[in-house]
Structures are given as structure tokens and as C-alpha cells.
Design an enzyme around this catalytic site. Structure first.
Site, short mmCIF file in Angstrom:
data_model
loop_
_atom_site.label_atom_id
_atom_site.label_comp_id
_atom_site.label_asym_id
_atom_site.label_seq_id
_atom_site.Cartn_x
_atom_site.Cartn_y
_atom_site.Cartn_z
CG ASP A 30 -8.66 -1.60 7.70
OD1 ASP A 30 -7.78 -2.35 7.23
OD2 ASP A 30 -9.58 -2.01 8.44
CG HIS A 47 0.03 -3.67 2.09
ND1 HIS A 47 -0.97 -3.25 2.92
CD2 HIS A 47 0.18 -5.00 2.33
CE1 HIS A 47 -1.40 -4.29 3.65
NE2 HIS A 47 -0.71 -5.36 3.30
CG LEU A 141 0.92 17.93 7.80
CD1 LEU A 141 -0.41 18.04 8.55
CD2 LEU A 141 0.70 17.23 6.46
C1 IPE Z 1 -5.74 -1.48 11.90
O1 IPE Z 1 -6.14 -2.24 10.83
C2 IPE Z 1 -4.26 -1.21 11.83
C3 IPE Z 1 -3.83 -0.34 10.73
C4 IPE Z 1 -4.60 0.26 9.88
C5 IPE Z 1 -2.42 -0.15 10.65
P1 IPE Z 1 -6.26 -3.83 10.92
O2 IPE Z 1 -6.66 -4.27 9.58
O3 IPE Z 1 -5.02 -4.38 11.50
O4 IPE Z 1 -7.43 -3.99 11.98
P2 IPE Z 1 -8.40 -5.20 12.27
O5 IPE Z 1 -7.54 -6.43 12.44
O6 IPE Z 1 -9.31 -5.33 11.10
O7 IPE Z 1 -9.13 -4.81 13.51
C1 IPE Z 2 -4.42 -1.66 6.10
O1 IPE Z 2 -4.92 -2.57 5.18
C2 IPE Z 2 -2.92 -1.71 6.22
C3 IPE Z 2 -2.44 -2.36 7.43
C4 IPE Z 2 -3.16 -2.80 8.43
C5 IPE Z 2 -1.01 -2.54 7.54
P1 IPE Z 2 -5.14 -4.11 5.54
O2 IPE Z 2 -3.89 -4.86 5.21
O3 IPE Z 2 -5.61 -4.26 6.92
O4 IPE Z 2 -6.27 -4.49 4.50
P2 IPE Z 2 -7.51 -5.41 4.78
O5 IPE Z 2 -8.18 -4.90 6.01
O6 IPE Z 2 -6.98 -6.80 4.94
O7 IPE Z 2 -8.36 -5.23 3.57
MG MG Z 3 -7.41 -4.31 7.77
#
Ligand code: IPE
Ligand code: IPE
Ligand code: MG
Length: 250
Positions: A30, A47, A141
Site C-alpha cells: 500500500d 504504481h 518460492l
Molecule cells: C488494499 O489497499 C488493497 C491492495 C493493497 C491491493 P487499499 O488502498 O485498497 O485499501 P484501503 O482502501 O486504504 O483500505
Molecule cells: C496500493 O497503493 C496499490 C493498490 C491498492 C492497487 P494505493 O493505490 O492504494 O496507494 P494509496 O493508498 O492511495 O497511497
Molecule cells: Mg491504498
């Protein structure tokens, strides 16, 4: 510099107990968007950069002899994001695998996917399925991508399957045990995660492996996923090695 970096001493693989490496590590990757924003970049750049972390941490896990690495890449709730971002995210598996698949094969990594394939665009699914096929006989792995994964959906599907068995008369309601549910989850046959890591400072599970994490050790860091380094990964494992896992016992 964020506080995180100043407080912890450098952790290297040398300081880890090689006898106590977690067998299964699950990661909620995240903070890509916030990492990008903090640098004045579009979310997509986050990303993209996060993909490099996937490579880095996969190789680090492989070197340590981790058996399963489950990476939360896209949740069943992430479809709520703007269409352009979803489309971008759906192109990443293809891009990642076109660059990295040969090295994954060379390193004996077995690629798997955990999630609902039906909703994925064809190009995403084809890329993932090709990687699964080409690495199916690898014995190193297991790199398990949680892609269009949601734990509640997973449990509902499991309960539905159990319901069919009951309806068919193959199973009595009284006979339902943990193993029946576990065997119908997308992780059937895999051990539960020993260690859960979530980056970016969020302290929640976001519908990730709710059943499987019942007794996992959890480790959270403020570091955003694109800047999550091997050193942070080792630090998480070192902390794991200091924990006493009691499973309700003494
Ligand atoms: C969780 O992250 C999903 C992934 C890392 C793929 P999100 O960014 O979607 O989660 P919330 O919305 O902050 O809970
Ligand atoms: C995690 O990063 C990737 C996915 C959930 C796909 P985020 O896109 O959630 O990044 P933040 O949380 O907005 O910083
Ligand atoms: Mg996120």
C-alpha cells in the site's frame, strides 16, 4: 526524512535466524498513490514504481528461502477507483511478467494467482495464466498474486460450496469443521501466513485473508510500498523472529 528511518538500525540478512524464516509471508502493498503525490507525480507513477518493489521483495524472499509470498495487488473493492487507474493497474501484470518472467523461471519461482478471474480483462488474465503455466512445475518460492481478491467473497464462495455438499447429502451440517471451510478457500493447500506486512501506515486488513490471518504475526510500517527496501523486509522478519507465537496456549 520520516521517523522510521532514523530509529531502526540497519537490518541485513546476516542478522536473521536462518532457522526461523517465515514459511509464508503476505504483504498488503500500500501507498503507491501517496508516494507519487509526495513527489508531485501522478498516481500511476507510484504504481509503476511499486512494480519494482515487487521484483525486489520477490528476489529477497527467494534468497531467504521463504516458501510462499502472497502479494495483495488488487482487491475486489479496487474496482471503485477511477476507470483510468483501474485500466492502468490491469496492465501491470502483463508489463511485470513480460520483463520478469524469464528471471522468475530461472530462479525456480512458481507464479500463482488468488482471486476472481472472471472480472479481469482478457489481456491481464492471459499474461497471468501464461506465467502460471510456464512456472507450474517450478519448486522454489511460490509467488501468489492476490488479484481481484476479497476475503468476504472468498468466504461466501466457500460457504456456498459447502451448502451444495450439504444439499447433495454428502455432508451433514453437524460435520462441518474448519477444514471444510479452509479447503474451499483460494488458499486451499497453502499454509496460513506466518507474517503479514502492510506498508504506508494504514493499520487495517482491507478485506485481506481474514480467515487465514487468524494467528499471523503482523508488522506495519509507515514506508510507502515504492520505497519499501530489502532492509525493511529483513527488519520485519527480524521482528517476527522476536515474537512468541502462542496460539492461545502458554
Ligand atoms: C488494499 O489497499 C488493497 C491492495 C493493497 C491491493 P487499499 O488502498 O485498497 O485499501 P484501503 O482502501 O486504504 O483500505
Ligand atoms: C496500493 O497503493 C496499490 C493498490 C491498492 C492497487 P494505493 O493505490 O492504494 O496507494 P494509496 O493508498 O492511495 O497511497
Ligand atoms: Mg491504498
Amino acid at each position: 526524512m520520516r521517523a522510521f528511518f532514523s530509529k531502526a538500525p540497519a537490518t541485513t540478512s546476516q542478522t536473521l535466524d536462518t532457522e526461523n524464516i517465515p514459511q509464508h509471508i503476505a504483504i498488503i502493498m500500500d501507498g503507491n498513490g501517496r508516494w507519487a503525490k509526495s513527489r508531485g507525480l501522478p498516481r500511476m507513477a507510484g504504481h509503476h514504481s511499486g512494480m519494482k518493489t515487487v521484483k525486489r521483495i520477490t528476489m529477497a524472499a527467494e534468497r531467504l528461502g521463504v516458501k510462499y509470498l502472497t502479494l495483495y495487488a488488487f482487491s475486489t473493492e479496487n474496482w471503485k477507483r477511477p476507470k483510468a487507474e483501474v485500466e492502468f493497474l490491469m496492465k501491470l501484470p502483463q508489463e511485470f511478467l513480460s520483463i520478469e518472467l524469464n528471471e522468475l523461471i530461472e530462479k525456480n519461482v512458481q507464479v500463482r494467482m488468488m482471486g476472481y478471474k472472471g472480472d479481469l480483462p482478457d489481456h491481464t488474465l492471459h499474461a497471468v495464466e501464461e506465467a502460471i503455466r510456464k512456472t507450474a512445475n517450478n519448486t522454489g518460492l511460490v509467488l501468489n498474486f492476490a488479484l481481484n481478491y476479497g476475503s468476504r467473497k472468498e468466504m461466501i464462495e466457500a460457504v456456498r460450496q459447502i451448502g451444495y455438499s450439504v444439499q447433495a447429502g454428502d455432508l451433514q451440517p453437524d460435520e462441518i469443521e474448519e477444514s471444510h471451510l479452509a479447503n474451499h478457500l483460494l488458499t486451499a493447500g497453502m499454509p496460513d501466513p506466518d507474517l503479514l506486512i502492510r506498508t504506508s501506515g494504514e493499520l487495517r486488513l482491507s478485506n485481506f485473508m481474514l480467515w487465514q490471518l487468524a494467528y499471523s504475526e503482523m508488522w506495519f510500517t509507515d514506508v510507502y510500498w515504492p520505497e519499501f527496501a530489502e532492509e525493511h523486509f529483513h527488519e520485519a522478519i527480524q521482528e517476527y523472529q522476536r515474537r512468541a507465537r502462542r496460539y492461545g496456549g502458554l
